[in-house]
Motif scaffolding. Structure first.
Motif, mmCIF file in Angstrom:
data_model
loop_
_atom_site.group_PDB
_atom_site.id
_atom_site.type_symbol
_atom_site.label_atom_id
_atom_site.label_comp_id
_atom_site.label_asym_id
_atom_site.label_seq_id
_atom_site.Cartn_x
_atom_site.Cartn_y
_atom_site.Cartn_z
ATOM 1 N N LEU A 177 105.454 14.524 -0.634
ATOM 2 C CA LEU A 177 105.560 13.039 -1.059
ATOM 3 C C LEU A 177 105.205 12.158 0.014
ATOM 4 O O LEU A 177 105.876 12.168 1.142
ATOM 5 C CB LEU A 177 106.727 12.898 -1.569
ATOM 6 C CG LEU A 177 107.165 11.310 -2.151
ATOM 7 C CD1 LEU A 177 106.237 10.890 -3.154
ATOM 8 C CD2 LEU A 177 108.726 11.143 -2.500
ATOM 9 N N GLU A 178 104.188 11.000 -0.100
ATOM 10 C CA GLU A 178 104.035 9.955 0.829
ATOM 11 C C GLU A 178 103.917 8.637 0.017
ATOM 12 O O GLU A 178 103.591 8.594 -1.019
ATOM 13 C CB GLU A 178 102.796 10.380 1.585
ATOM 14 C CG GLU A 178 101.454 10.260 0.562
ATOM 15 C CD GLU A 178 100.115 10.260 1.444
ATOM 16 O OE1 GLU A 178 100.188 9.424 2.405
ATOM 17 O OE2 GLU A 178 99.316 10.950 1.289
ATOM 18 N N TYR A 179 104.389 7.720 0.764
ATOM 19 C CA TYR A 179 104.215 6.313 0.139
ATOM 20 C C TYR A 179 103.386 5.443 0.941
ATOM 21 O O TYR A 179 103.132 5.519 2.123
ATOM 22 C CB TYR A 179 105.969 5.658 0.219
ATOM 23 C CG TYR A 179 106.643 6.471 -0.629
ATOM 24 C CD1 TYR A 179 106.737 6.076 -2.115
ATOM 25 C CD2 TYR A 179 107.808 7.180 -0.136
ATOM 26 C CE1 TYR A 179 107.592 6.748 -2.993
ATOM 27 C CE2 TYR A 179 108.644 7.872 -1.034
ATOM 28 C CZ TYR A 179 108.533 7.751 -2.061
ATOM 29 O OH TYR A 179 109.729 8.105 -3.222
ATOM 30 N N LYS A 180 102.689 4.548 0.291
ATOM 31 C CA LYS A 180 101.827 3.544 0.757
ATOM 32 C C LYS A 180 101.939 2.279 -0.048
ATOM 33 O O LYS A 180 102.174 2.027 -1.031
ATOM 34 C CB LYS A 180 100.226 4.053 0.270
ATOM 35 C CG LYS A 180 99.950 5.414 1.156
ATOM 36 C CD LYS A 180 98.566 5.510 0.702
ATOM 37 C CE LYS A 180 97.829 6.951 1.518
ATOM 38 N NZ LYS A 180 96.538 7.253 1.062
ATOM 39 N N HIS A 181 101.941 1.241 0.943
ATOM 40 C CA HIS A 181 102.077 -0.134 0.476
ATOM 41 C C HIS A 181 100.717 -0.837 0.119
ATOM 42 O O HIS A 181 99.957 -1.111 1.131
ATOM 43 C CB HIS A 181 102.602 -0.904 1.570
ATOM 44 C CG HIS A 181 102.785 -2.476 1.466
ATOM 45 N ND1 HIS A 181 102.452 -3.522 2.377
ATOM 46 C CD2 HIS A 181 103.050 -3.181 0.186
ATOM 47 C CE1 HIS A 181 102.496 -4.672 1.923
ATOM 48 N NE2 HIS A 181 102.759 -4.494 0.574
ATOM 49 N N THR A 182 100.395 -0.660 -1.051
ATOM 50 C CA THR A 182 98.809 -0.887 -1.406
ATOM 51 C C THR A 182 98.877 -1.059 -2.921
ATOM 52 O O THR A 182 99.963 -0.923 -3.682
ATOM 53 C CB THR A 182 97.840 0.172 -1.008
ATOM 54 O OG1 THR A 182 96.731 -0.135 -1.411
ATOM 55 C CG2 THR A 182 98.368 1.216 -1.649
ATOM 56 N N THR A 183 97.902 -1.214 -3.595
ATOM 57 C CA THR A 183 97.708 -1.527 -5.093
ATOM 58 C C THR A 183 96.694 -0.710 -5.590
ATOM 59 O O THR A 183 95.801 0.063 -4.950
ATOM 60 C CB THR A 183 97.382 -2.966 -5.227
ATOM 61 O OG1 THR A 183 95.917 -3.467 -4.911
ATOM 62 C CG2 THR A 183 98.252 -4.157 -4.840
ATOM 63 N N ALA A 184 96.704 -0.592 -6.805
ATOM 64 C CA ALA A 184 95.734 0.274 -7.550
ATOM 65 C C ALA A 184 94.260 -0.330 -7.361
ATOM 66 O O ALA A 184 93.516 0.823 -7.229
ATOM 67 C CB ALA A 184 95.967 0.423 -9.075
ATOM 68 N N GLU A 185 94.218 -1.545 -7.396
ATOM 69 C CA GLU A 185 92.868 -2.024 -7.096
ATOM 70 C C GLU A 185 92.204 -1.691 -5.581
ATOM 71 O O GLU A 185 91.156 -1.439 -5.357
ATOM 72 C CB GLU A 185 92.869 -3.590 -7.312
ATOM 73 C CG GLU A 185 93.013 -3.899 -8.887
ATOM 74 C CD GLU A 185 94.376 -4.224 -9.202
ATOM 75 O OE1 GLU A 185 94.749 -4.726 -10.266
ATOM 76 O OE2 GLU A 185 95.476 -3.746 -8.337
ATOM 77 N N GLN A 186 93.253 -1.755 -4.665
ATOM 78 C CA GLN A 186 92.712 -1.424 -3.352
ATOM 79 C C GLN A 186 92.387 0.083 -3.198
ATOM 80 O O GLN A 186 91.291 0.130 -2.402
ATOM 81 C CB GLN A 186 93.858 -1.881 -2.486
ATOM 82 C CG GLN A 186 94.279 -3.404 -2.262
ATOM 83 C CD GLN A 186 95.346 -3.836 -1.541
ATOM 84 O OE1 GLN A 186 96.186 -2.812 -1.204
ATOM 85 N NE2 GLN A 186 95.370 -4.924 -1.052
ATOM 86 N N LEU A 187 93.315 0.705 -3.902
ATOM 87 C CA LEU A 187 92.835 2.357 -3.776
ATOM 88 C C LEU A 187 91.502 2.377 -4.451
ATOM 89 O O LEU A 187 90.728 3.495 -4.366
ATOM 90 C CB LEU A 187 93.907 3.140 -4.522
ATOM 91 C CG LEU A 187 95.065 2.994 -3.763
ATOM 92 C CD1 LEU A 187 96.166 3.751 -4.419
ATOM 93 C CD2 LEU A 187 94.932 3.736 -2.271
ATOM 94 N N VAL A 188 91.238 1.864 -5.508
ATOM 95 C CA VAL A 188 89.781 1.951 -6.359
ATOM 96 C C VAL A 188 88.851 1.700 -5.429
ATOM 97 O O VAL A 188 87.806 2.175 -5.260
ATOM 98 C CB VAL A 188 89.633 0.954 -7.649
ATOM 99 C CG1 VAL A 188 88.407 1.056 -8.189
ATOM 100 C CG2 VAL A 188 90.982 1.632 -8.596
ATOM 101 N N ALA A 189 88.980 0.637 -4.726
ATOM 102 C CA ALA A 189 87.935 0.060 -3.764
ATOM 103 C C ALA A 189 87.769 1.265 -2.500
ATOM 104 O O ALA A 189 86.661 0.909 -1.880
ATOM 105 C CB ALA A 189 88.236 -1.289 -3.258
#
Length: 289
Positions: free
Chosen positions: A145-157
């Motif tokens: 398990l890992e955590y990231k401070h980001t959003t779905a849109e940023q990961l899509v990009a």
């Protein structure tokens, strides 16, 4: 407007909520970082950032998420096994990569990781991710398990994709529901599974999810939910279809706030349509291959 009190003891009151000074002080920086994301609501990020220290309190403002977590994970596991059977795949869950979008303090993320999958939990509020990481340290077995401070849109990009995409009790807090669903589908590999849980827009949901917990029992902060943002299951299925995914199952999550229990129930009871999804529900969709 924030009311600062007891700075010497590192405690403040933010919009009437008692939170650590460091949490309230960083809310504005969190909002600034996510402001450019299409579906992220700045006010909602601020609201949940202020409550970040309460995520793992089973009697706090997130008590009903604790209650709902077991049936939600039960549903997700069953749909994953269904998907594997349809693909005639008996591979280990450890071969699957999953993402929990809007993970908050990590309630569902930890449970998903304990199923054996490689899980990434993401949230737009840095405070939530910090709390999730701290709690993860309590279980040394959660190395998947890992955590990231980001959003779905940023990961899509960034062209990220996953076998399983989960977003639980999040869509009713975003600004553009369709754009959010579009990003979830984009994050899913062809043939992959997407699971969303939320609230129907009915009189029952207004009573069960707003009036009783927020105004009668006071167990959830007032203003947590906006009925206008609740999404009927038909509308959610329609959005998924428009984004290239097909709904494969919908079940109700019957929450009794007075007894603090939650049960999975069928959507329909005989000829009675949608009886089981009058309030909370969970939906699984499969992205077209």
């Amino acid at each position: 407007m924030y009311r600062w009190l007891q700075k010497g003891s590192r405690v403040c009151y933010a919009r009437g909520l008692r939170v650590p000074y460091s949490t309230a002080n960083s809310v504005h920086s969190t909002i600034h970082k996510v402001a450019k994301c299409n579906s992220v609501s700045e006010s909602e990020v601020s609201k949940f950032a202020q409550l970040s220290d309460s995520w793992w309190d089973p009697h706090g403002p997130f008590k009903y998420l604790h209650t709902m977590n077991v049936p939600r994970i039960q549903f997700i596991r069953s749909r994953i096994l269904d998907l594997q059977r349809s693909l005639q795949s008996q591979g280990e869950l450890s071969n699957l990569r999953a993402i929990d979008v809007g993970c908050g303090g990590g309630l569902a993320s930890e449970s998903l990781a304990r199923l054996g999958m490689r899980v990434v939990g993401v949230d737009a509020a840095h405070e939530n991710i910090s709390m999730a990481r701290v709690h993860q340290l309590r279980d040394p077995m959660l190395t998947n398990l890992e955590y990231k401070h980001t959003t779905a849109e940023q990961l899509v990009a960034q062209h990220e994709q996953f076998d399983i995409v989960v977003s639980l009790e999040v869509i009713e807090h975003v600004t553009h529901a369709f754009e959010f669903i579009k990003s979830l589908v984009s994050l899913t590999r062809p043939g992959g599974l997407i699971v969303v849980s939320t609230m129907n827009r009915t009189l029952v949901s207004w009573l069960v999810d707003v009036i009783v917990p927020e105004y009668v029992m006071g167990s959830v902060p007032r203003g947590t939910h906006d009925v206008a943002k609740f999404v009927p299951p038909e509308k959610l299925s329609e959005m998924f279809g428009a984004c290239g995914a097909e709904t494969v199952d919908v079940q109700g999550l019957v929450l009794d706030p007075l007894r603090n229990v939650c049960t999975l129930v069928p959507r329909d009871f005989g000829l009675l349509r949608n009886v089981g999804v009058q309030a909370n529900y969970i939906l699984a969709a499969r992205k077209k291959a």
